[in-house]
Write a protein that holds these residues in place. Sequence first.
Motif, PDB file in Angstrom:
ATOM      1  N   SER A  69       0.825  -1.209   0.000  1.00 55.20           N
ATOM      2  CA  SER A  69       0.000   0.000   0.000  1.00 55.20           C
ATOM      3  C   SER A  69       0.861   1.261   0.000  1.00 55.20           C
ATOM      4  O   SER A  69       0.544   2.246  -0.663  1.00 55.20           O
ATOM      5  CB  SER A  69      -0.941   0.004   1.205  1.00 55.20           C
ATOM      6  N   ALA A  70       1.980   1.236   0.733  1.00 53.62           N
ATOM      7  CA  ALA A  70       2.870   2.398   0.771  1.00 53.62           C
ATOM      8  C   ALA A  70       3.483   2.662  -0.605  1.00 53.62           C
ATOM      9  O   ALA A  70       3.636   3.813  -1.018  1.00 53.62           O
ATOM     10  CB  ALA A  70       3.969   2.187   1.808  1.00 53.62           C
ATOM     11  N   VAL A 184      -8.518  16.425  -1.913  1.00 56.15           N
ATOM     12  CA  VAL A 184      -9.806  15.854  -2.312  1.00 56.15           C
ATOM     13  C   VAL A 184      -9.590  14.625  -3.184  1.00 56.15           C
ATOM     14  O   VAL A 184     -10.271  13.604  -3.034  1.00 56.15           O
ATOM     15  CB  VAL A 184     -10.650  16.912  -3.054  1.00 56.15           C
ATOM     16  N   SER A 185      -8.611  14.706  -4.101  1.00 60.71           N
ATOM     17  CA  SER A 185      -8.305  13.568  -4.964  1.00 60.71           C
ATOM     18  C   SER A 185      -7.842  12.368  -4.146  1.00 60.71           C
ATOM     19  O   SER A 185      -8.150  11.225  -4.475  1.00 60.71           O
ATOM     20  CB  SER A 185      -7.217  13.952  -5.976  1.00 60.71           C
ATOM     21  N   TRP A 190      -8.833   6.935  -2.216  1.00 63.09           N
ATOM     22  CA  TRP A 190      -9.015   5.997  -1.105  1.00 63.09           C
ATOM     23  C   TRP A 190     -10.304   5.210  -1.289  1.00 63.09           C
ATOM     24  O   TRP A 190     -10.360   4.015  -1.025  1.00 63.09           O
ATOM     25  CB  TRP A 190      -9.031   6.742   0.229  1.00 63.09           C
ATOM     26  N   ASP A 191     -11.351   5.906  -1.750  1.00 62.25           N
ATOM     27  CA  ASP A 191     -12.619   5.225  -2.002  1.00 62.25           C
ATOM     28  C   ASP A 191     -12.515   4.233  -3.154  1.00 62.25           C
ATOM     29  O   ASP A 191     -13.258   3.254  -3.222  1.00 62.25           O
ATOM     30  CB  ASP A 191     -13.724   6.245  -2.306  1.00 62.25           C
ATOM     31  N   GLY A 193      -9.915   2.423  -3.746  1.00 57.58           N
ATOM     32  CA  GLY A 193      -9.103   1.281  -3.379  1.00 57.58           C
ATOM     33  C   GLY A 193      -7.638   1.563  -3.107  1.00 57.58           C
ATOM     34  O   GLY A 193      -6.899   0.694  -2.635  1.00 57.58           O
ATOM     35  N   ILE A 194      -7.171   2.781  -3.466  1.00 56.86           N
ATOM     36  CA  ILE A 194      -5.765   3.123  -3.188  1.00 56.86           C
ATOM     37  C   ILE A 194      -5.706   3.758  -1.794  1.00 56.86           C
ATOM     38  O   ILE A 194      -5.542   4.955  -1.629  1.00 56.86           O
ATOM     39  CB  ILE A 194      -5.211   4.075  -4.251  1.00 56.86           C
ATOM     40  N   ALA A 195      -5.879   2.928  -0.790  1.00 56.91           N
ATOM     41  CA  ALA A 195      -5.930   3.399   0.586  1.00 56.91           C
ATOM     42  C   ALA A 195      -4.793   2.751   1.379  1.00 56.91           C
ATOM     43  O   ALA A 195      -4.322   1.675   1.017  1.00 56.91           O
ATOM     44  CB  ALA A 195      -7.272   3.043   1.225  1.00 56.91           C
ATOM     45  N   PRO A 196      -4.345   3.403   2.453  1.00 56.24           N
ATOM     46  CA  PRO A 196      -3.276   2.805   3.260  1.00 56.24           C
ATOM     47  C   PRO A 196      -3.748   1.541   3.955  1.00 56.24           C
ATOM     48  O   PRO A 196      -4.863   1.474   4.471  1.00 56.24           O
ATOM     49  CB  PRO A 196      -2.936   3.914   4.263  1.00 56.24           C
ATOM     50  N   ALA A 197      -2.899   0.539   3.942  1.00 57.34           N
ATOM     51  CA  ALA A 197      -3.169  -0.696   4.671  1.00 57.34           C
ATOM     52  C   ALA A 197      -2.116  -0.824   5.757  1.00 57.34           C
ATOM     53  O   ALA A 197      -0.921  -0.724   5.490  1.00 57.34           O
ATOM     54  CB  ALA A 197      -3.117  -1.899   3.729  1.00 57.34           C
ATOM     55  N   PHE A 198      -2.552  -1.018   6.984  1.00 57.21           N
ATOM     56  CA  PHE A 198      -1.639  -1.020   8.124  1.00 57.21           C
ATOM     57  C   PHE A 198      -1.222  -2.439   8.492  1.00 57.21           C
ATOM     58  O   PHE A 198      -1.990  -3.398   8.343  1.00 57.21           O
ATOM     59  CB  PHE A 198      -2.306  -0.343   9.331  1.00 57.21           C
ATOM     60  N   THR A 199       0.006  -2.542   8.986  1.00 56.59           N
ATOM     61  CA  THR A 199       0.477  -3.839   9.451  1.00 56.59           C
ATOM     62  C   THR A 199      -0.128  -4.117  10.825  1.00 56.59           C
ATOM     63  O   THR A 199      -0.590  -3.217  11.513  1.00 56.59           O
ATOM     64  CB  THR A 199       2.008  -3.849   9.571  1.00 56.59           C
TER      65      THR A 199
END
Length: 200
Positions: A69-70, A184-185, A190-191, A193-199
Amino acid sequence: MLFQQMCGVMFHQKDVWTKIRERKYTVIECYTHVLLWLCAIAPVSFFFGTTQIGWSFGNGDYVKLTVGSALMIAIVFYFALLVGVGFIAHVIHWMEKTYGADSDLEHCMVLATCTAAPLLLAGITGLWPMLWFVVGVGLVALAYTVYLLYSGVPELMNIPQDQGFMFSTSILTVGMVVLVSMLVSTVILWDLGIAPAFTN
């Protein structure tokens, strides 16, 4: 050469702005000599900072992002910076006649590149992503960017100080609009699907 003169702008604004005005750089030179490298500082720094050290709000807890994700966020961020600087240059070129300037897109691109440099360099803070540190350095870089803008426009565009002040204010307003648009972009992406995923 452009990179050296851009560094000189940081300390000897008037003399260097005049030299830059006399030497015609192309849009391609701005990208290949400066922007491709400077725009990479923040994405690369935050990629390593958020995946290896972790983001912290100052309470001692560190939150890390997954490498996948990063990496995706860093790539999108990199191209957004490249497009953003180019867009501001085109807006400067579009507005210049209103303020009595008679320049070309190349000079507008150099102006956008040089004034954006402090903010782009401040991206190195991503290697240690502490909120107070990132925000503090970012505010200092923003203040210096504004200073370079107001000192550089009259010199590079070869217009009187009063017109340069109004022109600089208009450019600053556009820059803030671009910044808000990027935020805003980000929400939209994020909506999608390009959103941060945390460990864990």
